[in-house]
Design a protein around this motif. Structure first.
Motif, PDB file in Angstrom:
ATOM      1  N   ASP A 128      44.649  11.530 -25.784  1.00 40.54           N
ATOM      2  CA  ASP A 128      45.123  10.222 -25.338  1.00 40.54           C
ATOM      3  C   ASP A 128      46.631  10.114 -25.466  1.00 40.54           C
ATOM      4  O   ASP A 128      47.295   9.474 -24.672  1.00 40.54           O
ATOM      5  CB  ASP A 128      44.450   9.116 -26.154  1.00 40.54           C
ATOM      6  CG  ASP A 128      42.989   8.957 -25.748  1.00 40.54           C
ATOM      7  OD1 ASP A 128      42.610   9.557 -24.713  1.00 40.54           O
ATOM      8  OD2 ASP A 128      42.240   8.265 -26.447  1.00 40.54           O
ATOM      9  N   ARG A 129      47.177  10.714 -26.510  1.00 37.27           N
ATOM     10  CA  ARG A 129      48.635  10.758 -26.673  1.00 37.27           C
ATOM     11  C   ARG A 129      49.064  12.209 -26.803  1.00 37.27           C
ATOM     12  O   ARG A 129      49.238  12.715 -27.903  1.00 37.27           O
ATOM     13  CB  ARG A 129      49.042   9.995 -27.941  1.00 37.27           C
ATOM     14  CG  ARG A 129      48.791   8.514 -27.844  1.00 37.27           C
ATOM     15  CD  ARG A 129      49.995   7.714 -28.326  1.00 37.27           C
ATOM     16  NE  ARG A 129      49.757   6.304 -28.078  1.00 37.27           N
ATOM     17  CZ  ARG A 129      49.159   5.500 -28.940  1.00 37.27           C
ATOM     18  NH1 ARG A 129      48.796   5.941 -30.112  1.00 37.27           N
ATOM     19  NH2 ARG A 129      48.959   4.226 -28.631  1.00 37.27           N
ATOM     20  N   PRO A 130      49.250  12.903 -25.685  1.00 36.55           N
ATOM     21  CA  PRO A 130      49.563  14.328 -25.768  1.00 36.55           C
ATOM     22  C   PRO A 130      50.904  14.578 -26.452  1.00 36.55           C
ATOM     23  O   PRO A 130      51.829  13.763 -26.340  1.00 36.55           O
ATOM     24  CB  PRO A 130      49.617  14.773 -24.305  1.00 36.55           C
ATOM     25  CG  PRO A 130      49.481  13.565 -23.481  1.00 36.55           C
ATOM     26  CD  PRO A 130      49.197  12.391 -24.328  1.00 36.55           C
ATOM     27  N   ALA A 131      50.984  15.703 -27.175  1.00 38.21           N
ATOM     28  CA  ALA A 131      52.221  16.060 -27.865  1.00 38.21           C
ATOM     29  C   ALA A 131      53.346  16.295 -26.851  1.00 38.21           C
ATOM     30  O   ALA A 131      54.502  16.006 -27.114  1.00 38.21           O
ATOM     31  CB  ALA A 131      51.991  17.308 -28.699  1.00 38.21           C
ATOM     32  N   LEU A 132      52.994  16.810 -25.685  1.00 39.03           N
ATOM     33  CA  LEU A 132      53.989  17.036 -24.634  1.00 39.03           C
ATOM     34  C   LEU A 132      53.536  16.284 -23.386  1.00 39.03           C
ATOM     35  O   LEU A 132      52.444  16.526 -22.878  1.00 39.03           O
ATOM     36  CB  LEU A 132      54.100  18.534 -24.331  1.00 39.03           C
ATOM     37  CG  LEU A 132      54.960  18.946 -23.123  1.00 39.03           C
ATOM     38  CD1 LEU A 132      56.412  18.521 -23.317  1.00 39.03           C
ATOM     39  CD2 LEU A 132      54.901  20.441 -22.900  1.00 39.03           C
ATOM     40  N   THR A 133      54.367  15.341 -22.915  1.00 37.81           N
ATOM     41  CA  THR A 133      53.996  14.604 -21.704  1.00 37.81           C
ATOM     42  C   THR A 133      54.762  15.175 -20.523  1.00 37.81           C
ATOM     43  O   THR A 133      55.917  15.561 -20.639  1.00 37.81           O
ATOM     44  CB  THR A 133      54.307  13.106 -21.827  1.00 37.81           C
ATOM     45  OG1 THR A 133      55.678  12.972 -22.181  1.00 37.81           O
ATOM     46  CG2 THR A 133      53.443  12.439 -22.871  1.00 37.81           C
ATOM     47  N   LEU A 134      54.082  15.228 -19.378  1.00 38.45           N
ATOM     48  CA  LEU A 134      54.700  15.835 -18.199  1.00 38.45           C
ATOM     49  C   LEU A 134      55.003  14.814 -17.122  1.00 38.45           C
ATOM     50  O   LEU A 134      55.683  15.108 -16.156  1.00 38.45           O
ATOM     51  CB  LEU A 134      53.766  16.903 -17.623  1.00 38.45           C
ATOM     52  CG  LEU A 134      53.511  18.102 -18.527  1.00 38.45           C
ATOM     53  CD1 LEU A 134      52.416  18.975 -17.945  1.00 38.45           C
ATOM     54  CD2 LEU A 134      54.788  18.907 -18.707  1.00 38.45           C
ATOM     55  N   ASN A 135      54.492  13.585 -17.291  1.00 46.02           N
ATOM     56  CA  ASN A 135      54.633  12.646 -16.176  1.00 46.02           C
ATOM     57  C   ASN A 135      55.619  11.522 -16.428  1.00 46.02           C
ATOM     58  O   ASN A 135      55.460  10.437 -15.891  1.00 46.02           O
ATOM     59  CB  ASN A 135      53.265  12.107 -15.742  1.00 46.02           C
ATOM     60  CG  ASN A 135      52.465  11.634 -16.930  1.00 46.02           C
ATOM     61  OD1 ASN A 135      52.908  11.780 -18.063  1.00 46.02           O
ATOM     62  ND2 ASN A 135      51.306  11.061 -16.678  1.00 46.02           N
ATOM     63  N   ASP A 136      56.635  11.763 -17.263  1.00 49.42           N
ATOM     64  CA  ASP A 136      57.656  10.718 -17.368  1.00 49.42           C
ATOM     65  C   ASP A 136      58.692  10.909 -16.265  1.00 49.42           C
ATOM     66  O   ASP A 136      59.117  12.025 -15.964  1.00 49.42           O
ATOM     67  CB  ASP A 136      58.306  10.655 -18.742  1.00 49.42           C
ATOM     68  CG  ASP A 136      58.180  11.956 -19.511  1.00 49.42           C
ATOM     69  OD1 ASP A 136      58.259  11.926 -20.726  1.00 49.42           O
ATOM     70  OD2 ASP A 136      58.022  13.005 -18.844  1.00 49.42           O
TER      71      ASP A 136
END
Lengths: 391, 372
Positions: free
Chosen positions: A262-270
């Motif tokens: 739900d809260r990934p350590a690495l986000t790709l869609n910002d």
């Protein structure tokens, strides 16, 4: 032509032997990551997002895949009139040619490239880390400190510190000591392998290093310690955020898993820091009548008829009915038959796995990943045990 | 064979007003990540046509934004490439009203091209079609015009749309063309894709006033079918046009059928290209449930999705249920909301606990940027 302020040199020649089958036919920076990316997309996109528009990409091991992938640099907006992406393989010259002997030697052999753009600063990057970073902030500190060299630093777990270049620095961030892979680390300040040098200083150091027959021509082992001994102005730049060395099967698998939850350590869609890649022209992913998808990321062109749990699925992957894929990474254009079971598995590109195959084991873990290398065709009912490698 | 492409981007705008309020027909989203024009552009490019003019009329900002320099279709070229042809008005000439006037407006573009043949197409021709064969036949037949036709069974539908039916002899020479909005039963219909010889086309434009030509279908095809050498070329693959919202809805959801999808997206290895958005992969959380649906990159799915098409960057929050719906780019469906038979345009926000429903023959449409 106007001088460039900073030119990046990306070391992408590494073989990455600890990735085993994943790198027997491809260089490490070209290994797939995060469903639709390759490792090299991260440093390249960081350059674009940091306003650095000139990148020399030093290739050596299995360069064809990278040459083809990078092309003229368009996907990263690096197809420029002046600057842009340039693939720099080792070459033959009048006085003989040679392979890149080490990281420093690779840059040394391309000093002519640095001279052509004559930038004030040179950013050295490596093609085996997953992270998002604004290099312009590091460059600003480098200039403010009037540094000869700035090293990007991340605090790592103390138990892991002996895998890295470890340094000490004072309150002003000036580096006082540096040790490459120390047995007894004095701190947990680890070098990320990202350096900014004043170009003039770098050229002098590389030339001196080349003249030293004892040197192994490596930044961490030779250039940095020599500069420190010569009391050069060397500063640390503290990086906070996600950063992962994906040099091993376990760490590459883990980095993929870091994209889930739900809260990934690495986000790709910002929106501000997109990662760019070369996209395949494929339609959206289709989920069949009996498909189940739980805690996953998937990209375009897949046909999913089975069950996919905690997994990362690349472009154009087909997963047959009755198949269960769990805690696994499946890379582009691989086809998994019906009623197969995959657990703690990494399947490289263009692999075919027959019906009723069993790859990996449910009770396995990150250190025992079943690995199937690029282009393999496994027959119906194949079994690949946990930790086994199909090259 | 040097061939030029010409695409009409606005010709049927009026027939699907909901979706063309703020865009041309050409830029209507279709198939989860495409715009209608992507299909004809890709078909032309896959047929080796590298100079393409797109005739525009109104509201063409979204189209310009979509096609840009044409590089995503490999059409950013030194010679040729993609050319957007805005309406040409001088003096008291107002905007074109018919296809024929639109063609007259690009006389210069045609004159300054050296290709012998022109492939002309509307933008709502959703198919994966290679023009090479029809151009070859056109040349072999010494034809002036070759119309690409498709056998269709027209149902007893209430909607009335102008359609062009074609009859031809054994040599494929067209003998009769009928344009009517009352056609029904089994017909061979003109797909609005054709090959026309460039010199012949220029001659038509040149003599338009003298011959009293105003409408392409009425004056050139219907009345001229004996006088000109018009041939037919039959295409029997997947083909959709979009002429009403209900029809758009039905044709879109048809893509959930693998056979149709394979024929449209993968036929003979020919790809359909579109503007690259560099969205992250789609993300599905532990509560997600997705069945019989197409989901594009950049989506974040926490709820349930059935029999639907989600475009890039759609968010479906926890507890939300989307069924039999088409959801355009960047639309968000709030927690516990339910959408059934809905077409939600771009960047719509459906807040929490909303229940919206249409019927499969009358989908409920939500306009762009609406907050519900």
């Amino acid at each position: 032509m106007k001088k460039k302020q900073c030119v990046a040199m990306l070391l992408a020649g590494g073989q990455g032997t600890r990735l085993y089958a994943l790198t027997s036919r491809a260089p490490k920076p070209a290994v797939s990551f995060g469903a639709k990316y390759r490792i090299i997309d991260f440093p390249l996109s960081n350059c674009t997002n940091s306003g650095i528009d000139t990148v020399g990409i030093l290739t050596q091991y299995q360069p064809l895949i990278l040459n083809e992938y990078i092309g003229t640099g368009g996907p990263w907006d690096l197809d420029r009139m002046y600057g842009g992406a340039h693939v720099l393989p080792p070459y033959q010259a009048k006085t003989g040619g040679e392979w890149y002997k080490g990281t420093a030697n690779a840059i040394y052999q391309n000093i002519h490239f640095l001279n052509e753009y004559d930038s004030e600063h040179v950013l050295i990057l490596s093609g085996d880390h997953i992270y998002k970073m604004d290099y312009s902030d590091m460059l600003r500190e480098h200039i403010e400190n009037d540094a000869d060299c700035t090293i990007s630093v991340i605090d790592v777990d103390e138990r892991e510190a002996s895998r890295f270049g470890i340094m000490d620095f004072g309150a002003d961030k000036r580096i006082t000591s540096f040790e490459e892979k120390p047995k007894k680390p004095r701190s947990n300040h680890a070098s990320m392998g990202i350096y900014i040098f004043k170009k003039s200083v770098l050229v002098d150091e590389l030339t001196a290093d080349e003249a030293d027959p004892e040197s192994v021509n490596d930044f961490g082992k030779n250039i940095i310690p020599n500069m420190l001994a010569a009391k050069k102005r060397m500063f640390a730049y503290m990086f906070k955020g996600y950063w992962k060395d994906v040099g091993t099967v376990a760490s590459l698998w883990e980095a993929n898993m870091d994209l889930l939850g739900d809260r990934p350590a690495l986000t790709l869609n910002d929106a501000g820091s997109k990662i760019y890649s070369r996209n395949e022209p494929l339609p959206p992913t289709f989920f069949g009548e009996k498909a189940e998808v739980v805690n996953c990321i998937l990209t375009t062109g897949c046909e999913i008829y089975g069950k996919v749990i905690n997994s990362v699925i690349g472009e154009g992957v087909v997963i047959g009915e009755g198949t269960v894929v769990e805690n696994s990474v499946i890379m582009s254009n691989s086809t998994i038959g019906k009623n197969a079971s995959l657990s703690y598995a990494m399947i490289d590109e263009n692999v075919e796995i027959g019906d009723k195959s069993t790859i990996g084991d449910k009770n396995s873990d990150r250190d025992k990943i079943a690995l199937v290398g690029r282009g393999n065709k496994l027959e119906k009912g194949s079994v690949v045990a946990a930790g086994e490698i199909v090259d | 064979m040097k061939t030029l492409g010409v695409i009409f981007s606005n010709i049927h705008d009026k027939e699907i007003t909901e979706l063309t309020g703020k865009r041309t027909l050409a830029s209507i989203p279709f198939g989860g990540r495409y715009r209608l024009i992507d299909f004809v552009l890709s078909n032309m490019v896959n047929s080796g046509i590298s100079k393409i003019g797109v005739i525009t009329k109104m509201n063409y900002q979204s189209l310009m934004d979509h096609v840009g320099s044409g590089k995503h279709w490999d059409l950013s070229r030194k010679t040729g490439g993609l050319m957007v042809l805005p309406p040409y008005g001088a003096g008291d000439n107002s905007l074109y009203r018919s296809r024929f006037e639109a063609i007259c407006g690009i006389e210069n573009f045609l004159k300054h091209s050296n290709e012998d043949y022109v492939v002309m197409s509307d933008c709502d021709t959703v198919c994966n079609f290679n023009f090479n064969d029809v151009v070859e036949k056109h040349v072999a037949n010494h034809a002036d015009i070759t119309v690409i036709v498709c056998r269709t069974e027209l149902g007893p539908s209430n909607e009335r749309r102008m359609r062009t039916a074609v009859e031809y002899d054994k040599e494929m020479r067209v003998t009769k063309v009928t344009t009517s909005d009352k056609l029904s039963g089994k017909k061979v219909l003109f797909t609005n894709m054709m090959v026309i010889s460039r010199r012949f086309l220029l001659r038509l434009i040149d003599n338009a006033d003298e011959w009293g030509y105003k409408s392409f279908s009425r004056d050139v095809l219907v009345r001229g079918c004996r006088e000109h050498r018009i041939f037919a070329y039959e295409y029997d693959g997947y083909f959709s046009t979009v002429d009403s919202l209900a029809n758009y809805y039905a044709r879109s959801l048809e893509l959930l059928d693998k056979k149709k999808r394979d024929e449209l997206f993968y036929k003979d290895g020919a790809n359909i290209y579109t503007k690259v958005r560099d969205s992250a992969p789609a993300r599905f959380t532990g509560d997600a449930k997705v069945v019989n649906s197409l989901v594009a990159d950049g989506c974040e799915i926490e709820g349930e999705v059935r029999n639907s098409i989600l475009f890039r960057g759609v968010k479906v929050a926890r507890g939300a249920v989307v069924t039999d719906s088409i959801v355009f780019q960047d639309t968000e469906v709030g927690e516990n909301s339910k959408l059934h038979c809905v077409i939600a345009d771009k960047s719509v926000k459906v807040l929490e606990d909303r229940i919206l429903s249409g019927h499969s023959t009358h989908p409920y449409f939500i306009a762009k940027d609406t907050v519900i």
